[in-house]
Write an enzyme that holds these catalytic residues in place. Structure first.
Site, short mmCIF file in Angstrom:
data_model
loop_
_atom_site.label_atom_id
_atom_site.label_comp_id
_atom_site.label_asym_id
_atom_site.label_seq_id
_atom_site.Cartn_x
_atom_site.Cartn_y
_atom_site.Cartn_z
N HIS A 121 48.79 14.94 37.00
CA HIS A 121 49.69 15.05 35.85
C HIS A 121 50.58 13.82 35.70
CE1 HIS A 121 49.07 19.68 36.11
NE2 HIS A 121 48.16 19.10 35.36
N GLY A 190 51.32 25.35 47.80
CA GLY A 190 52.40 25.49 46.82
C GLY A 190 51.95 25.47 45.38
N THR A 191 50.81 26.08 45.11
CA THR A 191 50.35 26.13 43.72
C THR A 191 49.75 27.49 43.41
OG1 THR A 191 48.91 25.13 42.06
CG2 THR A 191 48.17 24.99 44.35
N SER A 192 50.09 27.99 42.23
CA SER A 192 49.67 29.34 41.88
C SER A 192 48.29 29.36 41.24
CB SER A 192 50.69 29.97 40.94
OG SER A 192 50.91 29.11 39.83
N ASN A 216 51.09 29.32 50.74
CA ASN A 216 51.88 29.72 49.58
C ASN A 216 52.88 30.79 50.00
OD1 ASN A 216 51.46 28.39 47.07
ND2 ASN A 216 49.45 29.33 46.86
N ALA A 235 56.26 26.03 52.50
CA ALA A 235 55.34 24.96 52.92
C ALA A 235 55.94 24.09 54.02
CB ALA A 235 54.97 24.11 51.71
#
Ligand SMILES: [Zn+2]
Length: 251
Positions: A121, A190-192, A216, A235
Site C-alpha cells: 500500500h 496483525g492482519t484480519s 493475531n 505481536a
C-alpha cells in the site's frame, strides 16, 4: 497445545523452511502507537473514508493535506519500531526470512532493519509530485508548509500511499505475490485479511503448499480456512518470544 509449545512449533517450521516470508498488517504497528483503520478505536470510527479517495485528493490536495498530516504524519514522527518489527528484521538477518510483505504505510519494517520489504500500500515516507512525477524521501524534504511542494517544479506533492480508487503499486505487487508463490512458510502477523486484493496473499502461499503461521489478537478471516498454527496475542510479545526461542538475541 500450550503457548510455549506453539512458539516452539513455529520456530521449528521457520528453521526447516526453505524460504519463509512474513505478511503484516495494522496489528503489528498498534504497539508503536499507529492506530488501525478498522475495528473498535479504528480511524474509520472517527473519520470519513472518502477523505482517502484519490478523486477527493486530486480535486483539492491543498484542502486534503492538513487532514493527512493530522491523520498520519503527526503520529508517524513519534512512532518507532516495536519488538515485533525488530524480531522480523532479526529473522531476516539470521537467514530465516526471505521477505516482509506489508500492508502498512508507516515504514516501520525498514526502520527496524528489514531489508527486503514489499510495501503493498505504498509508504507515507515517500512523496511524489503531482505535476512532474519527481519523487522525494520524506526524510530528505520534510513536509514543510502544507501542502508540501516539489522543489523541482513547485507542484503539489502527494504521499506515495495507495488511495481508495487506486491499484496496488508496482513492482511491490508483483514482487509480493511472486514471493508468496515461492515460499514454503508464511508468518501472517496483525492482519484480519479483509483488505482486498492484498488479503489474497496468504491464499497464494497456501495454494502452493506453504505452512501458515498466524499471529493475531483474535481469530481472523484466515484462521479457520487457512492457518496451520495460530498464536493468539499481541505481536510484540509473541514475536519477541519466537526470536528468543531461535536464539536471535533480545529484540
Ligand atoms: Zn514537480
Amino acid at each position: 497445545m500450550t503457548d510455549d509449545a506453539r512458539i516452539a512449533e513455529a520456530a521449528a517450521v521457520l528453521r526447516s523452511a526453505r524460504r519463509a516470508i512474513a505478511f503484516t498488517g495494522a496489528g503489528i504497528s498498534v504497539e508503536s502507537g499507529i492506530p488501525p483503520f478498522r475495528g473498535v478505536d479504528g480511524l474509520w470510527e472517527r473519520l470519513d473514508p472518502s477523505l482517502l479517495e484519490i478523486a477527493t485528493f486530486r480535486r483539492d490536495p491543498a484542502a486534503a493535506w492538513p487532514l493527512l498530516a493530522a491523520l498520519f504524519y503527526d503520529r508517524l514522527a513519534a512512532a518507532e519500531p516495536n519488538p515485533a518489527h525488530r524480531a522480523l528484521a532479526a529473522l531476516e538477518g539470521a537467514g530465516l526470512l526471505a521477505a516482509v510483505v506489508t500492508q502498512n504505510v508507516d515504514g516501520l519494517h525498514r526502520a527496524a532493519g528489514s531489508r527486503v520489504v514489499h510495501e503493498l500500500h505504498g509508504s507515507l515516507r515517500r512523496l511524489g509530485c503531482l505535476a512532474c512525477a519527481a519523487r522525494f524521501p520524506l526524510a530528505a524534504t520534510g513536509l514543510g508548509e502544507l501542502p508540501p511542494t516539489c522543489r523541482m517544479c513547485g507542484g503539489v506533492l502527494r504521499p506515495e500511499i495507495v488511495f481508495f480508487g487506486e491499484g496496488l503499486p508496482e513492482p511491490a505487487r508483483s514482487d509480493a505475490f511472486a514471493a508468496a508463490a515461492a515460499c514454503d512458510a508464511i508468518l501472517v502477523v496483525g492482519t484480519s485479511g479483509e483488505v482486498m486484493p492484498a488479503a489474497l496473499l496468504p491464499w497464494t502461499a497456501a495454494d502452493r503448499g506453504a505452512t501458515v503461521i498466524e499471529v493475531n489478537t483474535a481469530p481472523s478471516a484466515y484462521t479457520e480456512p487457512l492457518t496451520d498454527l495460530f498464536l493468539e496475542g499481541p505481536a510484540a510479545a509473541l514475536l519477541a518470544r519466537l526470536a528468543a526461542h531461535l536464539d536471535l538475541g533480545p529484540v
